[in-house]
Design a protein around this motif. Structure first.
Motif, PDB file in Angstrom:
ATOM      1  N   VAL A  35       0.877  -1.209   0.058  1.00 52.22           N
ATOM      2  CA  VAL A  35       0.005  -0.033   0.159  1.00 52.22           C
ATOM      3  C   VAL A  35       0.756   1.138   0.110  1.00 52.22           C
ATOM      4  O   VAL A  35       1.700   1.285   0.727  1.00 52.22           O
ATOM      5  CB  VAL A  35      -0.849  -0.097   1.343  1.00 52.22           C
ATOM      6  N   GLU A  36       0.637   2.188  -0.824  1.00 55.07           N
ATOM      7  CA  GLU A  36       1.283   3.346  -1.017  1.00 55.07           C
ATOM      8  C   GLU A  36       1.030   4.359  -0.062  1.00 55.07           C
ATOM      9  O   GLU A  36      -0.599   4.553   0.108  1.00 55.07           O
ATOM     10  CB  GLU A  36       1.234   4.181  -2.551  1.00 55.07           C
ATOM     11  N   VAL A  37       1.480   4.982   0.689  1.00 49.83           N
ATOM     12  CA  VAL A  37       0.973   6.035   1.807  1.00 49.83           C
ATOM     13  C   VAL A  37       1.768   7.358   1.452  1.00 49.83           C
ATOM     14  O   VAL A  37       2.970   7.472   1.343  1.00 49.83           O
ATOM     15  CB  VAL A  37       1.445   5.600   3.022  1.00 49.83           C
ATOM     16  N   LYS A  38       0.837   8.458   1.091  1.00 46.60           N
ATOM     17  CA  LYS A  38       1.299   9.525   0.769  1.00 46.60           C
ATOM     18  C   LYS A  38       0.911  10.689   1.819  1.00 46.60           C
ATOM     19  O   LYS A  38      -0.255  10.856   2.243  1.00 46.60           O
ATOM     20  CB  LYS A  38       0.732  10.052  -0.369  1.00 46.60           C
ATOM     21  N   THR A  39       2.176  11.115   2.508  1.00 43.42           N
ATOM     22  CA  THR A  39       1.810  12.101   3.695  1.00 43.42           C
ATOM     23  C   THR A  39       2.210  13.392   3.033  1.00 43.42           C
ATOM     24  O   THR A  39       2.532  13.572   2.064  1.00 43.42           O
ATOM     25  CB  THR A  39       2.852  11.847   5.053  1.00 43.42           C
ATOM     26  N   LYS A  40       1.485  14.397   4.012  1.00 42.95           N
ATOM     27  CA  LYS A  40       1.719  15.751   3.544  1.00 42.95           C
ATOM     28  C   LYS A  40       1.168  16.140   2.152  1.00 42.95           C
ATOM     29  O   LYS A  40       1.543  16.889   1.456  1.00 42.95           O
ATOM     30  CB  LYS A  40       3.127  16.294   3.322  1.00 42.95           C
ATOM     31  N   CYS A  41      -0.115  15.292   2.012  1.00 40.98           N
ATOM     32  CA  CYS A  41      -0.858  15.483   0.840  1.00 40.98           C
ATOM     33  C   CYS A  41      -2.339  15.645   1.241  1.00 40.98           C
ATOM     34  O   CYS A  41      -3.210  14.887   1.670  1.00 40.98           O
ATOM     35  CB  CYS A  41      -0.980  13.916   0.164  1.00 40.98           C
ATOM     36  N   SER A  42      -2.405  17.103   0.878  1.00 43.21           N
ATOM     37  CA  SER A  42      -3.825  17.679   1.268  1.00 43.21           C
ATOM     38  C   SER A  42      -4.692  17.580  -0.144  1.00 43.21           C
ATOM     39  O   SER A  42      -4.568  18.055  -1.177  1.00 43.21           O
ATOM     40  CB  SER A  42      -3.475  19.059   1.657  1.00 43.21           C
ATOM     41  N   VAL A  43      -5.792  16.914   0.108  1.00 42.07           N
ATOM     42  CA  VAL A  43      -6.985  16.966  -0.750  1.00 42.07           C
ATOM     43  C   VAL A  43      -7.657  18.270  -1.019  1.00 42.07           C
ATOM     44  O   VAL A  43      -8.086  18.834   0.009  1.00 42.07           O
ATOM     45  CB  VAL A  43      -7.966  15.717  -0.777  1.00 42.07           C
ATOM     46  N   LYS A  44      -7.491  18.729  -2.358  1.00 42.26           N
ATOM     47  CA  LYS A  44      -8.124  20.069  -2.377  1.00 42.26           C
ATOM     48  C   LYS A  44      -9.688  19.823  -2.959  1.00 42.26           C
ATOM     49  O   LYS A  44     -10.746  20.538  -2.681  1.00 42.26           O
ATOM     50  CB  LYS A  44      -7.420  20.672  -3.698  1.00 42.26           C
ATOM     51  N   GLU A  45      -9.860  18.690  -3.821  1.00 40.03           N
ATOM     52  CA  GLU A  45     -11.233  18.700  -4.521  1.00 40.03           C
ATOM     53  C   GLU A  45     -11.236  17.098  -4.934  1.00 40.03           C
ATOM     54  O   GLU A  45     -10.452  16.520  -5.458  1.00 40.03           O
ATOM     55  CB  GLU A  45     -11.232  19.335  -5.811  1.00 40.03           C
ATOM     56  N   ILE A  46     -12.443  16.642  -5.037  1.00 39.14           N
ATOM     57  CA  ILE A  46     -12.883  15.385  -5.775  1.00 39.14           C
ATOM     58  C   ILE A  46     -14.030  15.555  -6.620  1.00 39.14           C
ATOM     59  O   ILE A  46     -15.056  16.287  -6.480  1.00 39.14           O
ATOM     60  CB  ILE A  46     -13.329  14.391  -4.415  1.00 39.14           C
ATOM     61  N   GLU A  47     -13.464  15.168  -7.939  1.00 39.97           N
ATOM     62  CA  GLU A  47     -14.298  15.275  -9.157  1.00 39.97           C
ATOM     63  C   GLU A  47     -14.899  13.950  -9.489  1.00 39.97           C
ATOM     64  O   GLU A  47     -14.057  13.026  -9.839  1.00 39.97           O
ATOM     65  CB  GLU A  47     -13.798  16.069 -10.272  1.00 39.97           C
ATOM     66  N   LYS A  48     -16.412  13.783  -9.881  1.00 43.00           N
ATOM     67  CA  LYS A  48     -16.787  12.595 -10.276  1.00 43.00           C
ATOM     68  C   LYS A  48     -16.443  12.882 -11.891  1.00 43.00           C
ATOM     69  O   LYS A  48     -16.891  13.633 -12.551  1.00 43.00           O
ATOM     70  CB  LYS A  48     -18.278  12.512  -9.994  1.00 43.00           C
ATOM     71  N   ASP A 104     -17.165  10.239 -15.345  1.00 39.58           N
ATOM     72  CA  ASP A 104     -17.512   8.969 -15.540  1.00 39.58           C
ATOM     73  C   ASP A 104     -17.531   7.865 -14.854  1.00 39.58           C
ATOM     74  O   ASP A 104     -18.397   8.089 -13.724  1.00 39.58           O
ATOM     75  CB  ASP A 104     -16.930   8.297 -16.874  1.00 39.58           C
ATOM     76  N   GLU A 105     -17.085   6.955 -14.844  1.00 32.82           N
ATOM     77  CA  GLU A 105     -16.909   5.737 -14.040  1.00 32.82           C
ATOM     78  C   GLU A 105     -15.858   6.047 -12.967  1.00 32.82           C
ATOM     79  O   GLU A 105     -15.782   5.148 -11.794  1.00 32.82           O
ATOM     80  CB  GLU A 105     -16.727   4.683 -14.448  1.00 32.82           C
ATOM     81  N   LYS A 106     -15.239   6.997 -12.811  1.00 33.01           N
ATOM     82  CA  LYS A 106     -14.012   7.241 -12.014  1.00 33.01           C
ATOM     83  C   LYS A 106     -13.917   8.401 -11.139  1.00 33.01           C
ATOM     84  O   LYS A 106     -15.002   9.221 -11.543  1.00 33.01           O
ATOM     85  CB  LYS A 106     -12.716   7.123 -12.597  1.00 33.01           C
ATOM     86  N   TYR A 107     -13.094   8.453 -10.064  1.00 31.79           N
ATOM     87  CA  TYR A 107     -12.916   9.692  -9.614  1.00 31.79           C
ATOM     88  C   TYR A 107     -11.606  10.540  -9.786  1.00 31.79           C
ATOM     89  O   TYR A 107     -10.629   9.675  -9.828  1.00 31.79           O
ATOM     90  CB  TYR A 107     -13.033   9.765  -7.902  1.00 31.79           C
ATOM     91  N   LEU A 108     -11.902  11.783  -9.858  1.00 32.69           N
ATOM     92  CA  LEU A 108     -10.369  12.636 -10.000  1.00 32.69           C
ATOM     93  C   LEU A 108     -10.115  13.309  -8.684  1.00 32.69           C
ATOM     94  O   LEU A 108     -11.063  14.083  -8.117  1.00 32.69           O
ATOM     95  CB  LEU A 108     -10.505  13.645 -11.149  1.00 32.69           C
ATOM     96  N   ILE A 109      -8.950  12.731  -7.939  1.00 30.94           N
ATOM     97  CA  ILE A 109      -8.654  13.667  -6.780  1.00 30.94           C
ATOM     98  C   ILE A 109      -7.525  14.281  -6.803  1.00 30.94           C
ATOM     99  O   ILE A 109      -6.374  14.070  -7.205  1.00 30.94           O
ATOM    100  CB  ILE A 109      -8.390  12.495  -5.753  1.00 30.94           C
ATOM    101  N   LYS A 110      -7.821  15.651  -6.560  1.00 32.77           N
ATOM    102  CA  LYS A 110      -6.963  16.784  -6.872  1.00 32.77           C
ATOM    103  C   LYS A 110      -6.248  17.216  -5.446  1.00 32.77           C
ATOM    104  O   LYS A 110      -6.947  17.413  -4.519  1.00 32.77           O
ATOM    105  CB  LYS A 110      -7.406  18.151  -7.459  1.00 32.77           C
ATOM    106  N   THR A 111      -4.888  16.997  -5.556  1.00 28.45           N
ATOM    107  CA  THR A 111      -4.172  17.119  -4.075  1.00 28.45           C
ATOM    108  C   THR A 111      -2.971  18.245  -4.147  1.00 28.45           C
ATOM    109  O   THR A 111      -2.556  18.486  -5.334  1.00 28.45           O
ATOM    110  CB  THR A 111      -3.671  15.810  -3.640  1.00 28.45           C
ATOM    111  N   SER A 112      -2.332  18.413  -3.251  1.00 27.15           N
ATOM    112  CA  SER A 112      -1.195  19.357  -3.183  1.00 27.15           C
ATOM    113  C   SER A 112       0.052  18.519  -3.802  1.00 27.15           C
ATOM    114  O   SER A 112       1.012  19.293  -4.269  1.00 27.15           O
ATOM    115  CB  SER A 112      -0.685  19.592  -1.592  1.00 27.15           C
ATOM    116  N   LEU A 113      -0.031  17.266  -3.974  1.00 25.29           N
ATOM    117  CA  LEU A 113       0.960  16.492  -4.598  1.00 25.29           C
ATOM    118  C   LEU A 113       0.529  16.171  -6.110  1.00 25.29           C
ATOM    119  O   LEU A 113       1.050  14.929  -6.643  1.00 25.29           O
ATOM    120  CB  LEU A 113       1.179  15.106  -3.856  1.00 25.29           C
ATOM    121  N   GLY A 114      -0.507  16.793  -6.739  1.00 25.99           N
ATOM    122  CA  GLY A 114      -0.874  16.278  -8.085  1.00 25.99           C
ATOM    123  C   GLY A 114      -2.267  15.575  -8.112  1.00 25.99           C
ATOM    124  O   GLY A 114      -2.725  15.464  -6.500  1.00 25.99           O
ATOM    125  N   ASP A 115      -2.681  15.045  -9.069  1.00 30.91           N
ATOM    126  CA  ASP A 115      -3.890  14.268  -9.241  1.00 30.91           C
ATOM    127  C   ASP A 115      -3.806  12.826  -9.232  1.00 30.91           C
ATOM    128  O   ASP A 115      -2.702  12.430  -9.511  1.00 30.91           O
ATOM    129  CB  ASP A 115      -4.539  14.855 -10.543  1.00 30.91           C
TER     130      ASP A 115
END
Length: 401
Positions: free
Chosen positions: A125-138, A140-151
């Protein structure tokens, strides 16, 4: 391989990751802080109160002011006995203490943290710390999670962020209804001569009631620097969290320090009066309270401690008994424990499918932990809700074709 993104590296997020099938999914945990499992680390004074020795789901749900109906089905599938079993299979010895709280034998929360870390390392399992989620976008069938470390792209999202206002705003923007947050476990601020300078004085069993709310609780009680605390207070604060917020933490509480009704207490007093008439009231051990507290009771009751017990008038006795058994205090605020801060409020439970903790509004989206409008009294119950909910999510995902 399908992608699971777990947002929040706390108890629920890690327990879920530890139970997922890594052959089936690529799993990533996103945590905004530099450390994961922060609440696990500080829980129980750094010993980690893993769960509570209550193995009947019907009894267990009684410790949850909010979520008790919904958790019944959850606990029939995974309860404290299963939690103990899970840890013991991973060579973690647990012990049940006298008050039924369960801790690791090591008395260190690090044992629990290491177990989780080992599990998720084995599963890659990959753990990304200091990774702040800015937005979650639906999308189609997936979710795009925009964070301080990229999407990040996810086929499944597991939302276990805890109850921070920011994380609730984010899930609200996806369409979920949020019940307003209010503190749930807190002590009562009281300025009263009876409590002054008695910091640390405790009572094994006391009764507390808030007449205005027609509510009462009993349990150990503690005098603190700012007023009253201990299980008798924390329980009443949890059950009445919403009502106490409405009255802005200004209300009257009645305390019975000795858990005896006034007639029974009077009988004890009369017996001592008959058997030791010459004894001084100040050195008479009539009730099970500390000497310091007894002296203070006499002081606020305006009774001379050097008076012989035979000479105590009926009126003086009544005043002493009223102060012991029916003392009214004005509460003028609250104090919360920063470390073990628990809130009522969060995602509306009507919008969750409790068979698998999935959102009824968002496909392939699961929610667990303190972000939900579920909370419990202290004693390992909040963690147990996290473990049980997270286990259901993992089981559901593992069974998907």
């Amino acid at each position: 391989m399908k992608q699971i993104i777990i947002i929040g590296g706390g108890a629920a997020g890690f327990f879920c990751a530890a139970n997922l099938d890594e052959k089936k999914y690529k799993i990533t945990i996103l945590e905004q802080n530099s450390d994961v499992l922060q609440k696990v680390k500080i829980s129980g004074g750094g010993r980690c109160n893993v769960t509570h020795a209550c193995f009947d789901p019907k009894e267990l749900v009684q410790f949850y002011p909010r979520g008790n109906k919904e958790l019944l089905s959850v606990f029939t599938k995974f309860q404290p006995g299963d939690t103990m079993d899970w840890f013991e299979k991973r060579k973690v010895s647990l012990k049940i203490e006298n008050d039924n709280r369960i801790f690791p034998e090591s008395n260190s929360s690090q044992t629990i943290i290491n177990t989780f870390q080992n599990e998720i390392q084995q599963k890659n399992v990959e753990v990304k710390t200091k990774c702040s989620v800015k937005e979650i976008e639906k999308r189609d069938e997936k979710y795009l999670i925009k964070t301080s470390l990229g999407d990040f792209e996810a086929d499944f999202v597991i939302y276990t962020t805890g109850s921070s206002p920011k994380s609730l705003k984010m899930i609200e923007s996806l369409g979920h209804k949020i019940i307003d947050l209010v503190p749930s476990l807190f002590t009562f601020n009281i300025k009263d001569d009876l409590l002054k300078d008695l910091l640390g004085t405790s009572f094994e069993m006391a009764e507390t009631s808030i007449p205005k709310l027609k509510t009462e609780e009993s349990g150990p009680l503690l005098i603190t620097h700012w007023g009253l605390s201990g299980p008798a207070i924390l329980k009443i604060s949890a059950w009445e969290a919403i009502n106490l917020a409405k009255v802005k933490y200004n209300f009257e509480i009645q305390v019975n320090f000795i858990s005896k009704d006034i007639d029974e207490a009077e009988e004890l007093f009369q017996n001592v009066k008959i058997s030791n008439p010459k004894k001084l009231i100040g050195s008479s051990k009539i009730f099970d309270v500390t000497n310091r507290f007894w002296q203070r009771i006499l002081e606020v009751s305006k009774v001379d401690p050097n008076k012989q017990i035979a000479n105590i008038s009926g009126k003086e006795m009544q005043t002493i008994l009223e102060n012991l058994c029916k003392k009214k205090f004005q509460v003028t605020g609250k104090s919360t424990y920063k470390d073990e801060f628990v809130t009522a409020g969060g995602v509306d439970l009507k919008e969750i499918n409790f068979k698998n903790m999935s959102s009824k509004l968002l496909p392939n989206f699961y929610i667990a932990g303190e972000v939900l409008n579920i909370d419990a009294v202290t004693g390992g119950f909040n963690f147990q809700a996290c473990w049980s909910e997270a286990w259901l999510i993992a089981k559901d995902l593992n069974n998907l074709n």
